[in-house]
Design a protein around this motif. Structure first.
Motif, mmCIF file in Angstrom:
data_model
loop_
_atom_site.group_PDB
_atom_site.id
_atom_site.type_symbol
_atom_site.label_atom_id
_atom_site.label_comp_id
_atom_site.label_asym_id
_atom_site.label_seq_id
_atom_site.Cartn_x
_atom_site.Cartn_y
_atom_site.Cartn_z
ATOM 1 N N ALA A 187 8.101 1.329 84.740
ATOM 2 C CA ALA A 187 9.348 1.585 84.022
ATOM 3 C C ALA A 187 10.225 2.548 84.818
ATOM 4 C CB ALA A 187 9.042 2.164 82.638
ATOM 5 N N ARG A 188 9.633 3.611 85.354
ATOM 6 C CA ARG A 188 10.409 4.581 86.132
ATOM 7 C C ARG A 188 10.938 3.948 87.422
ATOM 8 N NH1 ARG A 188 10.158 10.070 85.052
ATOM 9 N NH2 ARG A 188 11.858 10.082 86.574
ATOM 10 N N LEU A 189 10.153 3.049 88.002
ATOM 11 C CA LEU A 189 10.595 2.381 89.233
ATOM 12 C C LEU A 189 11.824 1.517 88.967
ATOM 13 C CD1 LEU A 189 10.135 1.758 92.201
ATOM 14 C CD2 LEU A 189 8.582 -0.086 91.501
ATOM 15 N N ILE A 190 11.807 0.768 87.870
ATOM 16 C CA ILE A 190 12.968 -0.063 87.529
ATOM 17 C C ILE A 190 14.180 0.824 87.245
ATOM 18 C CG2 ILE A 190 13.896 -1.616 85.754
ATOM 19 C CD1 ILE A 190 11.115 -2.867 85.594
ATOM 20 N N SER A 191 13.951 1.934 86.550
ATOM 21 C CA SER A 191 15.028 2.884 86.271
ATOM 22 C C SER A 191 15.611 3.451 87.565
ATOM 23 C CB SER A 191 14.497 4.015 85.384
ATOM 24 O OG SER A 191 15.486 4.985 85.168
ATOM 25 N N HIS A 192 14.737 3.720 88.512
ATOM 26 C CA HIS A 192 15.173 4.269 89.798
ATOM 27 C C HIS A 192 15.986 3.238 90.573
ATOM 28 C CE1 HIS A 192 15.041 7.025 93.165
ATOM 29 N NE2 HIS A 192 14.603 6.062 93.951
ATOM 30 N N ILE A 193 15.556 1.983 90.561
ATOM 31 C CA ILE A 193 16.299 0.912 91.231
ATOM 32 C C ILE A 193 17.669 0.747 90.579
ATOM 33 C CG2 ILE A 193 16.351 -1.575 91.669
ATOM 34 C CD1 ILE A 193 13.270 -1.430 91.898
ATOM 35 N N SER A 194 17.685 0.811 89.250
ATOM 36 C CA SER A 194 18.937 0.700 88.515
ATOM 37 C C SER A 194 19.901 1.817 88.917
ATOM 38 C CB SER A 194 18.667 0.756 87.005
ATOM 39 O OG SER A 194 19.866 0.769 86.279
ATOM 40 N N ARG A 195 19.364 3.024 89.049
ATOM 41 C CA ARG A 195 20.197 4.166 89.467
ATOM 42 C C ARG A 195 20.788 3.924 90.845
ATOM 43 N NH1 ARG A 195 19.026 8.916 92.384
ATOM 44 N NH2 ARG A 195 20.288 10.732 91.783
ATOM 45 N N GLY A 222 19.019 11.429 79.364
ATOM 46 C CA GLY A 222 17.669 11.965 79.466
ATOM 47 C C GLY A 222 16.639 11.248 78.605
ATOM 48 N N GLU A 223 15.394 11.610 78.827
ATOM 49 C CA GLU A 223 14.240 10.908 78.252
ATOM 50 C C GLU A 223 14.246 10.807 76.735
ATOM 51 O OE1 GLU A 223 9.351 11.327 78.015
ATOM 52 O OE2 GLU A 223 10.546 12.873 79.012
ATOM 53 N N THR A 224 14.521 11.906 76.043
ATOM 54 C CA THR A 224 14.414 11.900 74.581
ATOM 55 C C THR A 224 15.769 11.702 73.892
ATOM 56 O OG1 THR A 224 14.569 14.327 74.473
ATOM 57 C CG2 THR A 224 12.364 13.366 74.655
ATOM 58 N N VAL A 228 24.104 4.786 87.586
ATOM 59 C CA VAL A 228 23.813 5.237 86.223
ATOM 60 C C VAL A 228 22.326 5.553 86.115
ATOM 61 C CG1 VAL A 228 23.819 4.606 83.786
ATOM 62 C CG2 VAL A 228 25.662 3.831 85.272
ATOM 63 N N GLU A 229 21.996 6.751 85.657
ATOM 64 C CA GLU A 229 20.592 7.141 85.519
ATOM 65 C C GLU A 229 20.220 7.226 84.043
ATOM 66 O OE1 GLU A 229 17.579 10.847 86.660
ATOM 67 O OE2 GLU A 229 19.477 10.596 87.741
ATOM 68 N N ILE A 230 19.394 6.296 83.603
ATOM 69 C CA ILE A 230 18.916 6.281 82.220
ATOM 70 C C ILE A 230 17.392 6.336 82.256
ATOM 71 C CG2 ILE A 230 18.963 5.116 79.987
ATOM 72 C CD1 ILE A 230 21.344 3.501 80.940
ATOM 73 N N HIS A 231 16.834 7.364 81.677
ATOM 74 C CA HIS A 231 15.376 7.456 81.623
ATOM 75 C C HIS A 231 14.851 6.332 80.730
ATOM 76 C CE1 HIS A 231 11.338 8.940 80.806
ATOM 77 N NE2 HIS A 231 11.507 9.795 81.822
ATOM 78 N N PRO A 232 13.766 5.671 81.131
ATOM 79 C CA PRO A 232 13.249 4.547 80.341
ATOM 80 C C PRO A 232 12.814 4.931 78.928
ATOM 81 C CG PRO A 232 11.733 5.129 82.115
ATOM 82 C CD PRO A 232 13.007 5.855 82.371
ATOM 83 N N GLY A 233 12.588 6.224 78.676
ATOM 84 C CA GLY A 233 12.190 6.651 77.340
ATOM 85 C C GLY A 233 13.351 6.770 76.369
ATOM 86 N N ARG A 267 16.833 -1.886 79.289
ATOM 87 C CA ARG A 267 16.062 -2.577 78.250
ATOM 88 C C ARG A 267 14.707 -3.028 78.779
ATOM 89 N NH1 ARG A 267 21.000 -6.071 75.952
ATOM 90 N NH2 ARG A 267 22.046 -4.425 74.764
ATOM 91 N N ILE A 268 14.705 -3.516 80.008
ATOM 92 C CA ILE A 268 13.431 -3.914 80.620
ATOM 93 C C ILE A 268 12.544 -2.691 80.828
ATOM 94 C CG2 ILE A 268 12.363 -4.930 82.660
ATOM 95 C CD1 ILE A 268 14.984 -6.558 83.017
ATOM 96 N N ALA A 269 13.130 -1.628 81.367
ATOM 97 C CA ALA A 269 12.362 -0.407 81.624
ATOM 98 C C ALA A 269 11.844 0.203 80.327
ATOM 99 C CB ALA A 269 13.236 0.606 82.372
#
Length: 214
Positions: free
Chosen positions: A53-61, A89-91, A66-71, A39-41
């Motif tokens: 946003a991608r950095l937070i997603s990467h830290i989360s992973r 994925g992103e979309t 769990v890998e969730i694209h910020p988009g 949600r933050i990303a």
């Protein structure tokens, strides 16, 4: 914000009978942590702060598996059970009250910068290690069995199993499904087809014997 957090915690208790108390849920549920970090990303992504946003997603992973694209767009009361290996994925677009088990993948099939990931309707359940690929739609209340690979749209209320995914049941999404993703009891469409052929063959053999005896 606090209402959404409380709603997320209630969702964990609703979906996971192993959840015992709030402290345990807050500290020991990586799927929940991944949703909160997403949600933050996603907010940063919407404000065009893509790198952060991608950095937070990467830290989360790294922290949750769990890998969730910020988009990715995710609705309310979304729950990831166990979580390790989940990829969104992103979309991707996910409705409300969706449940994903470990290893589930919402992946893309195109290199073009367009909608290339699945749209998941509300109240969908996607089993462990299931893969949903491409810009397809999984209808409301549908269920995807463990280990299935889905590359075609799934109508609302349907249950899909196998590789490639085959529909084994279709039912209105507001009605409790006949198959409730008890993975050990999911039907095998290939085995069912073979059984039908064997039955037909047996019937033909019986008819031939009767004709020969006349």
């Amino acid at each position: 914000m606090f209402k959404r957090i409380a709603e997320d915690i209630r969702t964990v208790f609703r979906e996971d009978p192993a959840a015992r108390n709030i402290i345990e849920v807050l500290l020991c549920y990586p799927g929940l942590h991944a949703i909160w970090m997403h949600r933050i990303a996603h907010l940063l992504w919407r404000y065009r702060l893509g790198l952060l946003a991608r950095l937070i997603s990467h830290i989360s992973r790294f922290l949750t598996g769990v890998e969730i694209h910020p988009g990715a767009k995710i609705g309310r009361r979304f729950f990831i059970d166990h979580g390790m290996g989940v990829v969104i994925g992103e979309t991707s677009e996910i409705g409300d009250d969706v449940l994903l088990y470990q290893g589930a993948v919402l992946g893309g099939t195109s290199r073009q910068k367009k909608k290339r990931h699945p749209t998941i309707g509300s109240k969908v359940i996607i089993g462990a290690d299931a893969v949903v690929l491409g810009a397809i739609e999984i209808g409301e209340g549908a269920r995807v069995g463990s280990g299935s690979v889905v590359v075609k749209p799934v109508p609302p209320g349907a249950t899909v199993v196998g590789v490639p995914g085959r529909i084994v049941e279709t039912k209105a999404p507001k009605v409790k499904p006949l198959i409730d993703l008890e993975h050990g009891r999911l039907p095998d469409p290939v085995a069912e087809a073979v059984n039908i052929l064997v039955k037909k063959q047996h019937e033909l053999e019986e008819r031939i014997k009767k004709l020969e005896n006349k």
